[in-house]
Design an enzyme around this catalytic site. Structure first.
Site, PDB file in Angstrom:
ATOM      1  N   ASP A   1      -5.167   0.518  -9.264  1.00 15.88           N
ATOM      2  CA  ASP A   1      -4.354   0.447  -8.047  1.00 15.88           C
ATOM      3  C   ASP A   1      -3.490  -0.807  -8.068  1.00 15.88           C
ATOM      4  O   ASP A   1      -4.008  -1.920  -8.079  1.00 15.88           O
ATOM      5  CB  ASP A   1      -5.261   0.431  -6.810  1.00 15.88           C
ATOM      6  CG  ASP A   1      -4.450   0.414  -5.522  1.00 15.88           C
ATOM      7  OD1 ASP A   1      -4.021   1.501  -5.093  1.00 15.88           O
ATOM      8  OD2 ASP A   1      -4.231  -0.682  -4.970  1.00 15.88           O
TER       9      ASP A   1
ATOM     10  N   TYR B   1       2.422  -6.969  -5.073  1.00 14.41           N
ATOM     11  CA  TYR B   1       1.467  -7.880  -5.707  1.00 14.41           C
ATOM     12  C   TYR B   1       2.126  -8.802  -6.734  1.00 14.41           C
ATOM     13  O   TYR B   1       1.539  -9.808  -7.128  1.00 14.41           O
ATOM     14  CB  TYR B   1       0.321  -7.106  -6.378  1.00 14.41           C
ATOM     15  CG  TYR B   1      -0.450  -6.186  -5.462  1.00 14.41           C
ATOM     16  CD1 TYR B   1      -0.324  -6.273  -4.066  1.00 14.41           C
ATOM     17  CD2 TYR B   1      -1.293  -5.213  -5.973  1.00 14.41           C
ATOM     18  CE1 TYR B   1      -1.021  -5.412  -3.235  1.00 14.41           C
ATOM     19  CE2 TYR B   1      -1.996  -4.351  -5.141  1.00 14.41           C
ATOM     20  CZ  TYR B   1      -1.847  -4.444  -3.779  1.00 14.41           C
ATOM     21  OH  TYR B   1      -2.535  -3.589  -2.955  1.00 14.41           O
TER      22      TYR B   1
ATOM     23  N   LYS C   1       3.068   1.188  -5.144  1.00 14.15           N
ATOM     24  CA  LYS C   1       3.477   1.322  -3.744  1.00 14.15           C
ATOM     25  C   LYS C   1       4.889   0.792  -3.503  1.00 14.15           C
ATOM     26  O   LYS C   1       5.303  -0.197  -4.106  1.00 14.15           O
ATOM     27  CB  LYS C   1       2.484   0.573  -2.843  1.00 14.15           C
ATOM     28  CG  LYS C   1       1.029   0.924  -3.114  1.00 14.15           C
ATOM     29  CD  LYS C   1       0.052   0.166  -2.231  1.00 14.15           C
ATOM     30  CE  LYS C   1      -1.366   0.321  -2.742  1.00 14.15           C
ATOM     31  NZ  LYS C   1      -1.733  -0.690  -3.748  1.00 14.15           N
TER      32      LYS C   1
END
Length: 323
Positions: free
Chosen positions: A50, A55, A84
């Protein structure tokens, strides 16, 4: 049972491993550590990785994945990779370019799952979440349904196998589900979920719509600064959880992870060393009793470690609703 066999079917027919490897790291962690941690995770048996543009370490995750493919540990099809779409790219014309940038970072032709990371659009420009909670965020008003249509196009273009959302409440999920001309339902909603915030109402709603709930922060968010109030109670220090861990002769972290699996939740584990990674794999080797599950349900206190208050004034801020 072999953890690689522990998968659940999503509503589009693809399968997601129920235990995922979280790659978020604070700014203090050297980028090289992300490469090593991710390689270790794959070596340990994690097949669900993930990550997220936010990030800031997709390139390092990509290096680790390529290294493990090249040395024969895994094939690309063995891995389930999630990324994402960040709030700066919710305008429909930015969605596919954002995913293409992520794929370039990860050195992949496709991701298995692409999520709208958070429903509050901000004006394009600022790459990452402000470190300072008080920094002025310039909001954008974007219809989430048009963003979703752009996500559907990414799926049809083969850039992602599945599409879903993260940090959406029931009302926002219903907005997508009730959208005229909907082609693909969200396959999942990834949200903060742990014994202090068990999301039982949202979980029931998602189950009723055949949407998987994916838990991040399942061990209490690892006290991530600057977004977590450092004075808030630590889930893994909870006396009830610790007593149960002692009873099973396991760690509180394993009890917290197993709790989610038995509720039908896909759970992400953030691990920083090989010992933790190997320990987390033991989640498949035991079962909690129904009585113990009820005890853990009773720990809920609706405590959200990551309220992301900087977005609270946006019309689509998700945490004002009950669930």
């Amino acid at each position: 049972m072999d953890p690689k066999g522990w998968r659940v079917e999503l509503n589009d027919g693809h399968f997601i491993p129920v235990l995922g490897f979280g790659t978020y790291a604070t700014k203090e962690v050297p980028k090289s550590q992300t490469v090593e941690n991710t390689k270790l995770g794959i070596d340990t048996g994690f097949r669900h990785i993930d990550c997220a543009y936010l990030y800031g370490n997709e390139m390092e995750v990509g290096l680790a994945i390529q290294s493990k493919i090249e040395d024969g540990t895994v094939k690309r099809e063995d891995l389930f990779c999630t990324s994402k779409l960040w709030v700066t790219c919710l305008r429909p014309e930015f969605v596919q370019p954002a995913l293409e940038k992520t794929l370039k970072n990860l050195q992949l032709d496709y991701v298995d799952l692409y999520l709208i990371h958070f429903p509050t659009a901000t004006k394009p420009g600022k790459e990452l979440l402000p470190e300072d909670e008080h920094e002025k965020v310039v909001f954008d008003i974007v219809d989430l349904c048009t963003t979703w249509e752009a996500m559907e196009k990414c799926k049809e273009a083969g850039l992602t196998k599945s599409i879903g959302v993260s940090n959406f409440n029931r009302r926002q999920l219903e907005k997508i589900l009730n959208k005229p001309g909907l082609k693909y339902k969200p396959v999942c909603n990834q949200v903060e979920c742990h014994p202090y915030l068990n999301q039982s109402k949202l979980l029931d709603f998602c189950k009723s719509k055949n949407i998987a709930l994916v838990a991040f922060g399942a061990l209490g968010t690892q006290r991530a600064k600057p977004w977590v109030d450092q004075s808030s109670p630590v889930v893994l220090h909870d006396p009830v959880l610790c007593a149960m861990a002692k009873k099973y002769q396991l760690s509180p972290a394993l009890i917290a992870l197993r709790y989610q699996l038995q509720r039908g939740v896909v759970v992400l584990a953030k691990c920083d060393n090989e010992k933790q990674m190997k320990e987390n794999m033991q989640v498949f080797e035991f079962q909690l009793t129904s009585e113990d599950m009820k005890v853990l349900d009773g720990l809920n206190r609706n405590l959200r470690y990551l309220p992301l208050q900087i977005f609270a004034d946006h019309s689509e801020y998700p945490f004002s609703d009950e669930y």
